[in-house]
Write an enzyme that holds these catalytic residues in place. Structure first.
Site, PDB file in Angstrom:
ATOM      1  N   LYS B  83       0.847  -1.199   0.000  1.00 45.25           N
ATOM      2  CA  LYS B  83       0.000   0.000   0.000  1.00 45.25           C
ATOM      3  C   LYS B  83       0.881   1.248   0.000  1.00 45.25           C
ATOM      4  O   LYS B  83       1.876   1.310   0.729  1.00 45.25           O
ATOM      5  CB  LYS B  83      -0.924  -0.014   1.222  1.00 45.25           C
ATOM      6  CG  LYS B  83      -2.015   1.061   1.187  1.00 45.25           C
ATOM      7  CD  LYS B  83      -2.948   0.926   2.384  1.00 45.25           C
ATOM      8  CE  LYS B  83      -4.039   1.982   2.386  1.00 45.25           C
ATOM      9  NZ  LYS B  83      -4.889   1.890   3.587  1.00 45.25           N
ATOM     10  N   SER B 158      -9.864   2.338   2.573  1.00 39.38           N
ATOM     11  CA  SER B 158      -8.945   3.039   1.692  1.00 39.38           C
ATOM     12  C   SER B 158      -8.028   2.110   0.895  1.00 39.38           C
ATOM     13  O   SER B 158      -7.519   2.494  -0.146  1.00 39.38           O
ATOM     14  CB  SER B 158      -8.080   4.015   2.491  1.00 39.38           C
ATOM     15  OG  SER B 158      -7.240   3.312   3.397  1.00 39.38           O
ATOM     16  N   SER B 182     -10.044  -0.063   6.710  1.00 39.31           N
ATOM     17  CA  SER B 182      -9.434   0.045   5.381  1.00 39.31           C
ATOM     18  C   SER B 182      -8.730  -1.209   4.878  1.00 39.31           C
ATOM     19  O   SER B 182      -8.328  -1.254   3.718  1.00 39.31           O
ATOM     20  CB  SER B 182      -8.433   1.212   5.349  1.00 39.31           C
ATOM     21  OG  SER B 182      -9.126   2.426   5.374  1.00 39.31           O
TER      22      SER B 182
END
Lengths: 98, 500
Positions: B83, B158, B182
């Protein structure tokens, strides 16, 4: 309690160093009003006798020996800077012109 | 040497075993995944940056280590998507924001370093909502990620990029971060597995902070065992993070292999169901709970009355911490600087830079947090939210006296359409209603796929929650359920997804 004015939002934007357009400030005032009305419900159960929790862990200060560790060289630390001068971060004008 | 038809379809565990046995080289594995990314990522947009050269170099190093007779780690040679909120030395790290466009960090996050040291092959950086604020990746400054199940729908957020990369077979593993859901909500809507470890279980050093008291990095995978293997690689104490817990990583891999729920007390949280939950989501969840009972678990209903206030507390605590954390982006030391014309003052340049560099949602939350922390409002907002946090932690404590783990649907709905909730921040926030309580209390949570909602054919996730540092229980329950569901379905759920 909510009902946040556009002037208040402008003040908050100044505090947060955000140079927003008038149109953006208007939009934010309307949105924040809705959001704040919703989140204000926390007050319904937050009575005086309840201690606050700021963190999920019982935090204490963590100490270590004060010894020298390998670290970034100046050129590495400055490599991503928008502006550099004399091996330092160059900043815009800090003082008012007198 | 017999080669499997498609290396990208294998689990991380099987890939690592094949690499260790010399049945396939790490370079071949990396190249197969890079090829897959080339083939499908234009449609999915899971990656913001693909580090082809770095990945192949890391794979070559694994092959060389094997050739030299070195003992390989349990995930050596397995590709992974990182990420874009975690730093990786020399590789662009944007956090999905314009303000960090082009920034190449000078150091590795502890998670990144541990992955590298384990021989995990990092393919690149995955897309996300800006600074991890959102439930759809639509707040990424670089455009949204598309759900591999239906490209017109959101992949969650997210960490939608990490979940979509795993679901689209671009990588068997990814790292996510979970501040309010997330990792878990993207896992739920993409039919993958995602785990938020106990707060402090995985180092936050080099994880660009959103809300420091809530943020936690964790594994994304297609199977529960793969997630456990990754959890063990990234977990554990780190002197660079003062909030990192100085305790061994819970025995998550052993638990995933044990996959046994006999005698385990499973608590269904009454407040995380009913109104607001899609019919098909509730149906698949109820069926999974019945299956747990068939497998020998003792199912009880528990009540957590203050969960009703969790979302409100979260949307005060998070913006407050975020407004403070995002103050570091000032255009002075790294990242964007705008309006520096030699005349404007440093304050003016900062204000111009931040307005130009942050997107709408980041600005919304910075302003909200600045308000909640300001004199005269602090007690009513931030102070009250902190008290609710105490109440929610108390709810969990009471519930865990009646049950060893708690379960709920991970998200109230399946993947919604891109654009559907973009204009309504509150509707977007509601996606996290079931995942937020675990972050507020610092407890671990896992989401795994339990079927497709009959009305739309999209994946449904079930969330398991356990007490602090009992992360192993998540894997025990997750693996048991996964095995039983696989028996029932005959093949993994992701095989039902349309081909890209």
């Amino acid at each position: 309690m909510p009902s946040i004015t556009r002037d208040e939002v402008a003040h908050l934007a100044r505090l947060a160093r955000l140079d927003l357009t008038d149109e953006h400030l208007d939009r934010l005032a309307a949105e924040l009003d809705v959001i704040l009305t919703s989140v204000a419900t926390v007050a319904e159960v937050a009575t005086a006798d309840i201690p606050p929790t700021s963190h999920p862990l019982p935090l204490t200060n963590v100490f270590r020996e004060d010894v020298v560790h390998p670290s970034l060289a100046p050129e590495q630390a400055l490599a991503a800077a928008p502006a550099v001068e004399d091996q330092r971060f160059r900043v815009p004008r800090i003082l008012d012109e007198e | 040497m017999a080669q499997p038809a498609d290396l990208t379809r294998l689990t991380a565990h099987d890939l690592a075993t094949a690499v260790a046995a010399g049945e396939v080289s790490a370079v071949e594995v990396a190249q197969a995944h890079l090829d897959r990314i080339s083939a499908v990522d234009e449609a999915v947009h899971a990656f913001l940056h693909v580090d082809t050269d770095g990945a192949l170099a890391a794979a070559r190093a694994v092959d060389a280590a094997r050739a030299a007779g070195e003992r390989l780690g349990p995930l050596a040679g397995v590709p992974l998507g990182l990420k874009d909120v975690l730093t990786m030395q020399g590789v662009p790290t944007t956090c999905g924001s314009r303000i960090l466009e082009g920034w190449r960090p000078a150091y590795d996050a502890t998670v990144t370093r541990r992955l590298k040291e384990s021989g995990v092959v990092i393919l690149g950086k995955t897309n996300m909502d800006e600074f991890a604020m959102g439930s759809s990746t639509e707040h990424s400054a670089y455009g949204p990620t598309h759900n591999p199940w239906d490209l017109e729908r959101i992949p969650g957020g997210s960490g939608g990029g990490s979940a979509a990369a795993v679901a689209a077979f671009e990588a068997p593993l990814a790292i996510g971060t979970d501040t309010g859901g997330s990792i878990r909500q993207p896992a739920a809507v993409t039919g993958t597995v995602g785990v938020k470890p106990t707060y402090g279980g995985v180092s936050r050093y080099g994880l660009v902070a959103l809300a420091s008291s809530l943020d936690q990095a964790g594994p994304c995978a297609r199977t529960v065992l793969d997630a456990a293997l990754l959890h063990e690689v990234i977990g554990g104490h780190d002197p660079h993070d003062s909030t990192s817990i100085d305790a061994p990583v819970p025995p998550v891999v052993e638990a995933a292999r044990r996959a046994d729920v006999r005698g385990l007390r499973v608590g269904v949280v009454r407040e995380l169901s009913g109104a607001g939950y899609q019919v098909g989501v509730q149906q698949r969840f109820d069926e999974a709970v019945a299956l747990l009972e068939e497998l020998g678990a003792e199912v009880v209903e528990v009540s957590c009355p203050h969960f009703t206030y969790a979302l409100a507390a979260y949307y005060l605590i998070l913006p407050s911490e975020c407004s403070s954390n995002l103050a570091r982006f000032d255009g002075i030391r790294y990242g964007l600087r705008a309006g520096d014309d030699g005349v404007r003052s440093v304050e003016e340049v900062m204000s111009t830079t931040r307005a130009a560099g942050f997107g709408d949602e980041a600005i919304r939350r910075i302003i909200l947090g600045t308000y909640a922390l300001s004199a005269g409002y602090y007690d009513a907002y931030y102070g009250s939210a902190q008290k609710v946090r105490t109440l929610i932690t108390g709810d969990f404590r009471a519930a865990f006296e009646q049950a060893d783990v708690l379960v709920s649907p991970t998200a109230p709905t399946t993947a919604f359409r891109l654009g559907e909730k973009l204009a309504d921040p509150l509707a977007m926030y509601l996606n996290d209603v079931a995942t937020i309580p675990a972050n507020l209390a610092g407890i671990p949570g896992l989401s795994l796929p339990v079927g497709l909602a009959p009305e739309d054919g999209l994946p449904v996730g079930l969330q398991v929650m356990a007490p602090v540092l009992a992360d192993d229980r998540l894997y025990r329950v997750g693996a048991a359920l996964e095995t039983a569901l696989l028996d029932r379905w005959g093949r993994p759920l992701l095989e039902e997804a349309p081909s890209l």
